[in-house]
Write a protein that holds these residues in place. Sequence first.
Motif, PDB file in Angstrom:
ATOM      1  N   GLY A   1       0.800  -1.223   0.000  1.00  0.00           N
ATOM      2  CA  GLY A   1       0.000   0.000   0.000  1.00  0.00           C
ATOM      3  C   GLY A   1       0.829   1.267   0.000  1.00  0.00           C
ATOM      4  N   ASP A   2       2.084   1.178   0.443  1.00  0.00           N
ATOM      5  CA  ASP A   2       2.966   2.345   0.388  1.00  0.00           C
ATOM      6  C   ASP A   2       3.460   2.524  -1.039  1.00  0.00           C
ATOM      7  OD1 ASP A   2       2.693   2.729   3.096  1.00  0.00           O
ATOM      8  OD2 ASP A   2       4.706   2.035   3.615  1.00  0.00           O
ATOM      9  N   SER A   3       3.926   3.719  -1.342  1.00  0.00           N
ATOM     10  CA  SER A   3       4.507   3.943  -2.660  1.00  0.00           C
ATOM     11  C   SER A   3       5.999   3.627  -2.620  1.00  0.00           C
ATOM     12  CB  SER A   3       4.290   5.393  -3.110  1.00  0.00           C
ATOM     13  OG  SER A   3       5.088   6.270  -2.337  1.00  0.00           O
ATOM     14  N   VAL A   4       6.556   3.455  -3.788  1.00  0.00           N
ATOM     15  CA  VAL A   4       8.001   3.237  -3.903  1.00  0.00           C
ATOM     16  C   VAL A   4       8.738   4.463  -3.364  1.00  0.00           C
ATOM     17  CG1 VAL A   4       9.870   2.899  -5.591  1.00  0.00           C
ATOM     18  CG2 VAL A   4       7.731   1.598  -5.794  1.00  0.00           C
ATOM     19  N   MET A   5       8.190   5.658  -3.557  1.00  0.00           N
ATOM     20  CA  MET A   5       8.775   6.893  -3.029  1.00  0.00           C
ATOM     21  C   MET A   5       8.739   6.909  -1.513  1.00  0.00           C
ATOM     22  SD  MET A   5       7.858  10.080  -1.552  1.00  0.00           S
ATOM     23  CE  MET A   5       6.149  10.223  -1.911  1.00  0.00           C
ATOM     24  N   GLU A   6       7.592   6.591  -0.910  1.00  0.00           N
ATOM     25  CA  GLU A   6       7.474   6.570   0.547  1.00  0.00           C
ATOM     26  C   GLU A   6       8.450   5.573   1.159  1.00  0.00           C
ATOM     27  OE1 GLU A   6       2.762   7.589   1.267  1.00  0.00           O
ATOM     28  OE2 GLU A   6       3.303   5.612   0.468  1.00  0.00           O
ATOM     29  N   THR A   7       8.601   4.440   0.518  1.00  0.00           N
ATOM     30  CA  THR A   7       9.522   3.414   0.995  1.00  0.00           C
ATOM     31  C   THR A   7      10.950   3.936   0.970  1.00  0.00           C
ATOM     32  OG1 THR A   7       8.023   1.693   0.201  1.00  0.00           O
ATOM     33  CG2 THR A   7      10.300   1.041   0.627  1.00  0.00           C
ATOM     34  N   ALA A   8      11.319   4.639  -0.094  1.00  0.00           N
ATOM     35  CA  ALA A   8      12.668   5.207  -0.206  1.00  0.00           C
ATOM     36  C   ALA A   8      12.921   6.255   0.870  1.00  0.00           C
ATOM     37  CB  ALA A   8      12.865   5.815  -1.590  1.00  0.00           C
ATOM     38  N   VAL A   9      11.992   7.168   1.042  1.00  0.00           N
ATOM     39  CA  VAL A   9      12.161   8.248   2.028  1.00  0.00           C
ATOM     40  C   VAL A   9      12.253   7.676   3.436  1.00  0.00           C
ATOM     41  CG1 VAL A   9      11.024  10.260   3.054  1.00  0.00           C
ATOM     42  CG2 VAL A   9      11.097  10.003   0.569  1.00  0.00           C
ATOM     43  N   ARG A  10      11.392   6.744   3.769  1.00  0.00           N
ATOM     44  CA  ARG A  10      11.377   6.149   5.108  1.00  0.00           C
ATOM     45  C   ARG A  10      12.682   5.412   5.418  1.00  0.00           C
ATOM     46  NH1 ARG A  10       6.885   4.044   4.788  1.00  0.00           N
ATOM     47  NH2 ARG A  10       7.433   2.037   3.922  1.00  0.00           N
ATOM     48  N   ASN A  11      13.320   4.884   4.385  1.00  0.00           N
ATOM     49  CA  ASN A  11      14.537   4.104   4.577  1.00  0.00           C
ATOM     50  C   ASN A  11      15.814   4.872   4.227  1.00  0.00           C
ATOM     51  OD1 ASN A  11      13.757   1.173   5.327  1.00  0.00           O
ATOM     52  ND2 ASN A  11      12.265   1.795   3.787  1.00  0.00           N
ATOM     53  N   GLY A  12      15.699   6.165   3.997  1.00  0.00           N
ATOM     54  CA  GLY A  12      16.872   6.989   3.737  1.00  0.00           C
ATOM     55  C   GLY A  12      17.607   6.640   2.456  1.00  0.00           C
ATOM     56  N   VAL A  13      16.873   6.204   1.449  1.00  0.00           N
ATOM     57  CA  VAL A  13      17.485   5.854   0.170  1.00  0.00           C
ATOM     58  C   VAL A  13      17.835   7.144  -0.568  1.00  0.00           C
ATOM     59  CG1 VAL A  13      17.099   4.751  -2.072  1.00  0.00           C
ATOM     60  CG2 VAL A  13      16.232   3.670   0.025  1.00  0.00           C
ATOM     61  N   PRO A  14      19.103   7.320  -0.948  1.00  0.00           N
ATOM     62  CA  PRO A  14      19.474   8.533  -1.682  1.00  0.00           C
ATOM     63  C   PRO A  14      18.942   8.513  -3.116  1.00  0.00           C
ATOM     64  CG  PRO A  14      21.358   7.060  -1.493  1.00  0.00           C
ATOM     65  CD  PRO A  14      20.232   6.435  -0.710  1.00  0.00           C
ATOM     66  N   GLY A  15      18.772   9.694  -3.688  1.00  0.00           N
ATOM     67  CA  GLY A  15      18.357   9.790  -5.082  1.00  0.00           C
ATOM     68  C   GLY A  15      16.884  10.045  -5.287  1.00  0.00           C
ATOM     69  N   ILE A  16      16.089   9.991  -4.217  1.00  0.00           N
ATOM     70  CA  ILE A  16      14.660  10.298  -4.285  1.00  0.00           C
ATOM     71  C   ILE A  16      14.447  11.532  -3.408  1.00  0.00           C
ATOM     72  CG2 ILE A  16      12.312   9.501  -3.830  1.00  0.00           C
ATOM     73  CD1 ILE A  16      13.381   7.559  -5.746  1.00  0.00           C
ATOM     74  N   VAL A  17      14.228  12.680  -4.040  1.00  0.00           N
ATOM     75  CA  VAL A  17      14.084  13.935  -3.298  1.00  0.00           C
ATOM     76  C   VAL A  17      12.675  14.077  -2.739  1.00  0.00           C
ATOM     77  CG1 VAL A  17      14.236  16.451  -3.462  1.00  0.00           C
ATOM     78  CG2 VAL A  17      15.911  15.015  -4.651  1.00  0.00           C
ATOM     79  N   ALA A  18      11.670  13.813  -3.541  1.00  0.00           N
ATOM     80  CA  ALA A  18      10.264  13.852  -3.125  1.00  0.00           C
ATOM     81  C   ALA A  18       9.857  15.188  -2.519  1.00  0.00           C
ATOM     82  CB  ALA A  18       9.972  12.702  -2.157  1.00  0.00           C
ATOM     83  N   GLU A  19      10.157  16.263  -3.223  1.00  0.00           N
ATOM     84  CA  GLU A  19       9.846  17.612  -2.736  1.00  0.00           C
ATOM     85  C   GLU A  19       8.378  17.811  -2.403  1.00  0.00           C
ATOM     86  OE1 GLU A  19      11.300  20.516  -5.510  1.00  0.00           O
ATOM     87  OE2 GLU A  19      13.330  20.384  -4.723  1.00  0.00           O
ATOM     88  N   CYS A  20       7.471  17.244  -3.179  1.00  0.00           N
ATOM     89  CA  CYS A  20       6.047  17.485  -2.959  1.00  0.00           C
ATOM     90  C   CYS A  20       5.417  16.453  -2.039  1.00  0.00           C
ATOM     91  CB  CYS A  20       5.301  17.550  -4.289  1.00  0.00           C
ATOM     92  SG  CYS A  20       5.091  15.962  -5.113  1.00  0.00           S
TER      93      CYS A  20
END
Length: 106
Positions: free
Chosen positions: A21-40
């Motif tokens: 149910g989470d997005s690939v972006m949310e997963t990256a941000v939550r896990n501190g994955v570099p390369g996904i800024v997700a400004e919005c």
Amino acid sequence: MPQVTYTDHTGASRTVAANVGDSVMETAVRNGVPGIVAECGGSLSCATCHVYVDQDGLASLPPMEEMEDEMLWGAAEDRQDNSRLSCQLKVTDGCDLHVTTPTTQV
């Protein structure tokens, strides 16, 4: 548990467990994955979560909607046939995605 593998532009990879149910972006941000800024924050008003989806994974994803298509034309890195916005990619049961982040998001 579903997993997402993130590869950066240098070829370094990191695989993380993802919640259905989470997005690939949310997963990256939550896990501190570099390369996904997700400004919005996933509201589909920027293109700073642009990724290139591994060709094998593209077939398992729902088709891109019009707004995502439009936003990708404003991405910092050139759009490719396998470009998607990671905020629009929802993790599903049994999902194992591999995405590559571009050199820059801004």
